[in-house]
Every structure is written in structure tokens, then in C-alpha cells.
Design an enzyme around this catalytic site. Structure first.
Site, mmCIF file in Angstrom:
data_model
loop_
_atom_site.group_PDB
_atom_site.id
_atom_site.type_symbol
_atom_site.label_atom_id
_atom_site.label_comp_id
_atom_site.label_asym_id
_atom_site.label_seq_id
_atom_site.Cartn_x
_atom_site.Cartn_y
_atom_site.Cartn_z
ATOM 1 N N TYR A 43 0.882 -1.254 0.184
ATOM 2 C CA TYR A 43 0.091 0.048 -0.008
ATOM 3 C C TYR A 43 0.833 1.162 -0.152
ATOM 4 O O TYR A 43 0.360 2.227 -0.542
ATOM 5 C CB TYR A 43 -1.120 -0.118 1.227
ATOM 6 C CG TYR A 43 -2.386 -0.768 0.745
ATOM 7 C CD1 TYR A 43 -3.148 -0.228 0.185
ATOM 8 C CD2 TYR A 43 -2.282 -2.243 0.941
ATOM 9 C CE1 TYR A 43 -4.339 -0.900 -0.369
ATOM 10 C CE2 TYR A 43 -3.527 -2.939 0.393
ATOM 11 C CZ TYR A 43 -4.349 -2.198 -0.432
ATOM 12 O OH TYR A 43 -5.441 -3.127 -0.732
ATOM 13 N N GLN B 275 -15.330 3.020 -7.759
ATOM 14 C CA GLN B 275 -14.785 2.022 -7.036
ATOM 15 C C GLN B 275 -13.031 2.391 -6.955
ATOM 16 O O GLN B 275 -12.477 1.657 -6.103
ATOM 17 C CB GLN B 275 -14.687 0.765 -8.146
ATOM 18 C CG GLN B 275 -16.328 0.481 -8.280
ATOM 19 C CD GLN B 275 -16.035 -0.642 -9.347
ATOM 20 O OE1 GLN B 275 -16.018 -1.701 -9.333
ATOM 21 N NE2 GLN B 275 -16.278 0.139 -10.670
ATOM 22 N N ASN B 276 -12.720 3.593 -7.324
ATOM 23 C CA ASN B 276 -11.203 4.054 -6.964
ATOM 24 C C ASN B 276 -11.044 4.441 -5.893
ATOM 25 O O ASN B 276 -11.668 4.985 -5.365
ATOM 26 C CB ASN B 276 -10.799 4.975 -8.210
ATOM 27 C CG ASN B 276 -11.109 4.222 -9.652
ATOM 28 O OD1 ASN B 276 -11.432 2.915 -9.872
ATOM 29 N ND2 ASN B 276 -10.978 5.066 -10.711
ATOM 30 N N HIS C 115 -14.986 1.883 -2.371
ATOM 31 C CA HIS C 115 -13.999 1.214 -2.098
ATOM 32 C C HIS C 115 -12.841 1.843 -0.983
ATOM 33 O O HIS C 115 -11.737 1.374 -0.750
ATOM 34 C CB HIS C 115 -13.160 0.386 -3.099
ATOM 35 C CG HIS C 115 -14.083 -0.712 -3.736
ATOM 36 N ND1 HIS C 115 -13.861 -1.166 -4.948
ATOM 37 C CD2 HIS C 115 -15.194 -1.145 -3.422
ATOM 38 C CE1 HIS C 115 -14.794 -1.954 -5.215
ATOM 39 N NE2 HIS C 115 -15.564 -1.822 -4.178
ATOM 40 N N CYS D 179 -7.425 2.943 12.477
ATOM 41 C CA CYS D 179 -7.060 1.830 13.507
ATOM 42 C C CYS D 179 -7.614 0.346 13.239
ATOM 43 O O CYS D 179 -8.900 0.470 12.783
ATOM 44 C CB CYS D 179 -7.292 2.347 14.674
ATOM 45 S SG CYS D 179 -6.802 1.272 15.869
ATOM 46 N N CYS E 97 -1.642 3.508 15.970
ATOM 47 C CA CYS E 97 -2.842 4.154 16.228
ATOM 48 C C CYS E 97 -2.111 5.092 17.569
ATOM 49 O O CYS E 97 -1.645 4.763 18.502
ATOM 50 C CB CYS E 97 -3.543 3.305 16.451
ATOM 51 S SG CYS E 97 -5.364 4.298 17.218
ATOM 52 N N ASN F 126 -15.562 2.383 -22.551
ATOM 53 C CA ASN F 126 -14.525 1.282 -22.235
ATOM 54 C C ASN F 126 -13.594 0.846 -23.392
ATOM 55 O O ASN F 126 -14.165 1.087 -24.655
ATOM 56 C CB ASN F 126 -14.998 0.100 -21.400
ATOM 57 C CG ASN F 126 -14.057 -0.620 -20.838
ATOM 58 O OD1 ASN F 126 -13.092 -1.164 -21.046
ATOM 59 N ND2 ASN F 126 -14.527 -1.130 -19.589
ATOM 60 N N GLU G 73 -12.673 -1.951 -23.863
ATOM 61 C CA GLU G 73 -12.856 -3.505 -24.288
ATOM 62 C C GLU G 73 -14.508 -3.656 -23.801
ATOM 63 O O GLU G 73 -14.822 -2.753 -22.982
ATOM 64 C CB GLU G 73 -12.100 -4.425 -23.564
ATOM 65 C CG GLU G 73 -10.995 -4.497 -24.236
ATOM 66 C CD GLU G 73 -9.810 -5.202 -23.338
ATOM 67 O OE1 GLU G 73 -10.313 -6.251 -22.530
ATOM 68 O OE2 GLU G 73 -8.692 -4.978 -23.237
ATOM 69 N N ALA H 47 -11.008 6.415 -21.988
ATOM 70 C CA ALA H 47 -11.816 7.416 -21.160
ATOM 71 C C ALA H 47 -11.575 8.882 -21.742
ATOM 72 O O ALA H 47 -12.570 9.577 -21.720
ATOM 73 C CB ALA H 47 -11.923 7.093 -19.786
HETATM 74 P P1 OAD Z 1 -10.427 -3.711 -13.624
HETATM 75 O O1 OAD Z 1 -8.908 -3.631 -13.655
HETATM 76 O O2 OAD Z 1 -11.083 -4.991 -13.333
HETATM 77 O O3 OAD Z 1 -11.099 -3.154 -15.077
HETATM 78 C C1 OAD Z 1 -10.448 -2.095 -15.559
HETATM 79 C C2 OAD Z 1 -11.423 -1.677 -16.888
HETATM 80 O O4 OAD Z 1 -10.969 -0.355 -17.487
HETATM 81 C C3 OAD Z 1 -11.278 -2.680 -17.773
HETATM 82 O O5 OAD Z 1 -12.795 -2.966 -18.356
HETATM 83 C C4 OAD Z 1 -10.690 -2.220 -19.163
HETATM 84 O O6 OAD Z 1 -11.030 -2.544 -20.444
HETATM 85 C C5 OAD Z 1 -10.933 -0.703 -18.911
HETATM 86 N N1 OAD Z 1 -10.063 0.094 -19.196
HETATM 87 C C6 OAD Z 1 -8.607 0.384 -19.354
HETATM 88 N N2 OAD Z 1 -7.961 1.312 -19.630
HETATM 89 C C7 OAD Z 1 -8.978 1.877 -20.152
HETATM 90 C C8 OAD Z 1 -9.133 3.454 -20.714
HETATM 91 N N3 OAD Z 1 -7.969 4.227 -20.986
HETATM 92 N N4 OAD Z 1 -10.339 3.908 -20.909
HETATM 93 C C9 OAD Z 1 -11.338 3.262 -20.586
HETATM 94 N N5 OAD Z 1 -11.355 2.052 -20.164
HETATM 95 C C10 OAD Z 1 -10.361 1.358 -19.891
HETATM 96 O O7 OAD Z 1 -10.825 -2.208 -12.474
HETATM 97 P P2 OAD Z 1 -12.017 -2.231 -11.713
HETATM 98 O O8 OAD Z 1 -13.405 -2.774 -12.470
HETATM 99 O O9 OAD Z 1 -11.993 -0.741 -11.400
HETATM 100 O O10 OAD Z 1 -11.471 -3.496 -5.533
HETATM 101 O O11 OAD Z 1 -12.079 -3.413 -10.553
HETATM 102 C C11 OAD Z 1 -13.177 -3.229 -9.550
HETATM 103 C C12 OAD Z 1 -12.562 -3.706 -8.235
HETATM 104 O O12 OAD Z 1 -11.550 -4.727 -8.400
HETATM 105 C C13 OAD Z 1 -11.671 -2.527 -7.755
HETATM 106 O O13 OAD Z 1 -12.214 -1.318 -7.071
HETATM 107 C C14 OAD Z 1 -10.615 -3.195 -6.780
HETATM 108 C C15 OAD Z 1 -10.395 -4.298 -7.528
HETATM 109 O O14 OAD Z 1 -9.998 -5.529 -6.986
HETATM 110 C C16 OAD Z 1 -11.020 -3.467 -4.068
HETATM 111 O O15 OAD Z 1 -9.991 -3.052 -4.270
HETATM 112 C C17 OAD Z 1 -12.067 -3.863 -3.358
HETATM 113 ZN ZN ZN Z 2 -6.551 2.641 17.720
#
Ligand code: OAD
Ligand code: ZN
Length: 251
Positions: A64, A98-99, A116, A124, A151, A217, A219, A235
Site C-alpha cells: 500500500y 470504485q477507485n 472502496h 485503526c 494508532c 471502455n 473493451e 476514457a
Molecule cells: P479492472 O482492472 O477490473 O477493470 C478496468 C477496466 O477498465 C477494464 O474493463 C478495461 O478494459 C478498462 N480500461 C482500461 N484502460 C482504459 C481506458 N484508458 N479507458 C477506458 N477504459 C479502460 O478495474 P475495476 O473494474 O475498477 O477492488 O475493478 C473493480 C475492483 O476490483 C477495484 O475497485 C478493486 C479491484 O480488486 C477493491 O480493491 C475492493
Molecule cells: Zn486505535
């Protein structure tokens, strides 16, 4: 296609956006599942679960801190700014993300729901202590540190204020997001694979409540089957064009 998306957005009563890692890809933040994705290089269960943190907090903190450093250098891109602009125009009512990278906030989006968590916050692992490292001005000190953070209130280990696999989403954020999805007549879905639940329910709820789904997207994704309009492309590029078109329509 993009003209139709612009018209839908411009005529909407309550439009929202739902974003994933793909929106930050052009800012240099790695995604999770695509080429170069984090979960292709690293094992999520060793780095992003409560069990992993109990077993090896040093390894989890190393991961992290590395991500904090990387994300700390990233700047919002045209897609983040376009969403902030749409909010200022009164077209977009909220961004649900989700970011954890804080880039929507940096770009100026005000009504932001982080499903998320946020990588620049710590909390803590035992008591209720929370800290926003950007606000407290301790981010630099924190990143430079090599030892495990503790903490200040109870001395237990601090952890990143993010959601790990197997953990529940923050309840207030989730309720807010689901409520917005029920109200929305248009949902702009950007850069998510749409495979992580419950977040991935958002566009499905919009659809089931009679709203329209526009997806951007590079894809097809898990959301594509419920998308009314699919705009293939990066994007930043697509959003720049879309916001220009919407701007002309709402004038
Ligand atoms: P993913 O890595 O699963 O998906 C990313 C998506 O972005 C894919 O569908 C790609 O095709 C698309 N992509 C890549 N580059 C792009 C661009 N320049 N423009 C548009 N689209 C593009 O990421 P998330 O869907 O965000 O969770 O993943 C969901 C969750 O899984 C995250 O929040 C995280 C992860 O584990 C936790 O940490 C709880
Ligand atoms: Zn504490």
C-alpha cells in the site's frame, strides 16, 4: 453513437457516473485485471484481505505504501476533469467510484461516493481512529516511514482505509450509491470490468429502475450486456468529445 449519448445526457433529469480503474489508466495508475493489471502480477489474497493483514502486515503495508507513492504522483486526466465539468454544468448529479486514488476529488468533483475507500486515509484496526493523511499533512512523513504505523489513540496497528476482498463496503456509501442508482435516469459507466460486487450492481439497478446505461471502455465488460450505448475508446478521449457535445446541447 456518441451524439446519441450526448443527447441522452443533455436531456437527462438525474444523470450519474460510475467509474473504475480504467478512468485512471491514462493518469498512469495501473488497473487490476487488464494487461499490466495488479492482480495479474500480484496475488490479491496475499495483499488485499484482512487475513493477509493479520498474517503479514509488513507485506501489506509495503504494497500500500508503494501504491500510495505511485498514486500520489498521478494527476487527474481529461476524463476526471470532464466529469467535474459536467457536474458544474448541472448535468451530472453524482460520481460513484470504485477507485481509491482520490483523482475525482482532485479534478473537482464535489458529490463523490467512494465505494472502496481512499488510499490516502488510514484507520485503526481496533478502535475508531481515522486519519486523512492529505488533510493532516502527514502524507510525506507517512510515505517515508519504513516501520509499521500505529494508532496514536490505542497503539494498535493502523491499516489503509480501503475495502479488502471479503470485507463489507462502507454502509453509508453503499446506501447512498444504491439510492442514487434507483433515482438515475442515465448512468455513465467508465472504465470498469464490472465483475466486482456489490459495486457492479449499480448500473444494473439503474437499468432495472428504467434508466439508460452508457458505457465507455476500451473493451467489452461485464456491464456491456446492460449498456444501451457502448462507446469504445479511451476514457480521456471519449469524455473530452462527449463533454464538448453536451456543452453545445445544454447551452
Ligand atoms: P479492472 O482492472 O477490473 O477493470 C478496468 C477496466 O477498465 C477494464 O474493463 C478495461 O478494459 C478498462 N480500461 C482500461 N484502460 C482504459 C481506458 N484508458 N479507458 C477506458 N477504459 C479502460 O478495474 P475495476 O473494474 O475498477 O477492488 O475493478 C473493480 C475492483 O476490483 C477495484 O475497485 C478493486 C479491484 O480488486 C477493491 O480493491 C475492493
Ligand atoms: Zn486505535
Amino acid at each position: 453513437m456518441i451524439e446519441e449519448a450526448a443527447r441522452l445526457m443533455a436531456r437527462s433529469r438525474f444523470a450519474i457516473a460510475f467509474t473504475g480503474a480504467g478512468i485512471s489508466a491514462e493518469s498512469g495508475v495501473p488497473t487490476f485485471r487488464g494487461p499490466g493489471g495488479l492482480w495479474r502480477q500480484y496475488r490479491a489474497e496475499e495483499l488485499a484481505t484482512p487475513e493477509a493483514f493479520r498474517r503479514n502486515p509488513r507485506l501489506v503495508w509495503e504494497f500500500y505504501r508503494w501504491r500510495m507513492n505511485l498514486i500520489g504522483k498521478a494527476k487527474p486526466n481529461r476524463a476526471h476533469y470532464a466529469l467535474a465539468e459536467l457536474e458544474k454544468m448541472g448535468v451530472l448529479k453524482a460520481v460513484i467510484t470504485q477507485n481509491i486514488d482520490d483523482l475525482h476529488r482532485e479534478a473537482g468533483t464535489e458529490n463523490l461516493i467512494e465505494l472502496h475507500g481512499n488510499i490516502f486515509r488510514v484507520r485503526c484496526s481496533v478502535c475508531g481512529y481515522r486519519e486523512d493523511l492529505k488533510k493532516s499533512g502527514r502524507l510525506g512523513e507517512f510515505l517515508a516511514g519504513k516501520s509499521l504505523p500505529h494508532c496514536p489513540d490505542c497503539g494498535s496497528l493502523l491499516r489503509p482505509d480501503v475495502v479488502w476482498f471479503g470485507e463489507a463496503l462502507p454502509e453509508d456509501a453503499m446506501n447512498m450509491a444504491f439510492g442514487l442508482a434507483e433515482r438515475a435516469d442515465v448512468c455513465l459507466v467508465i472504465g470498469t470490468s464490472g465483475v466486482v460486487y456489490p459495486a457492479a450492481y449499480i448500473p444494473r439497478i439503474v437499468k432495472e429502475s428504467g434508466g439508460r446505461v452508457i458505457e465507455i471502455n476500451t473493451e467489452e465488460s461485464g456491464i456491456t450486456p446492460v449498456a444501451d450505448i457502448f462507446l469504445r475508446g479511451k476514457a480521456g478521449e471519449v469524455m473530452e468529445e462527449l463533454v464538448k457535445m453536451i456543452g453545445r446541447l445544454v447551452k
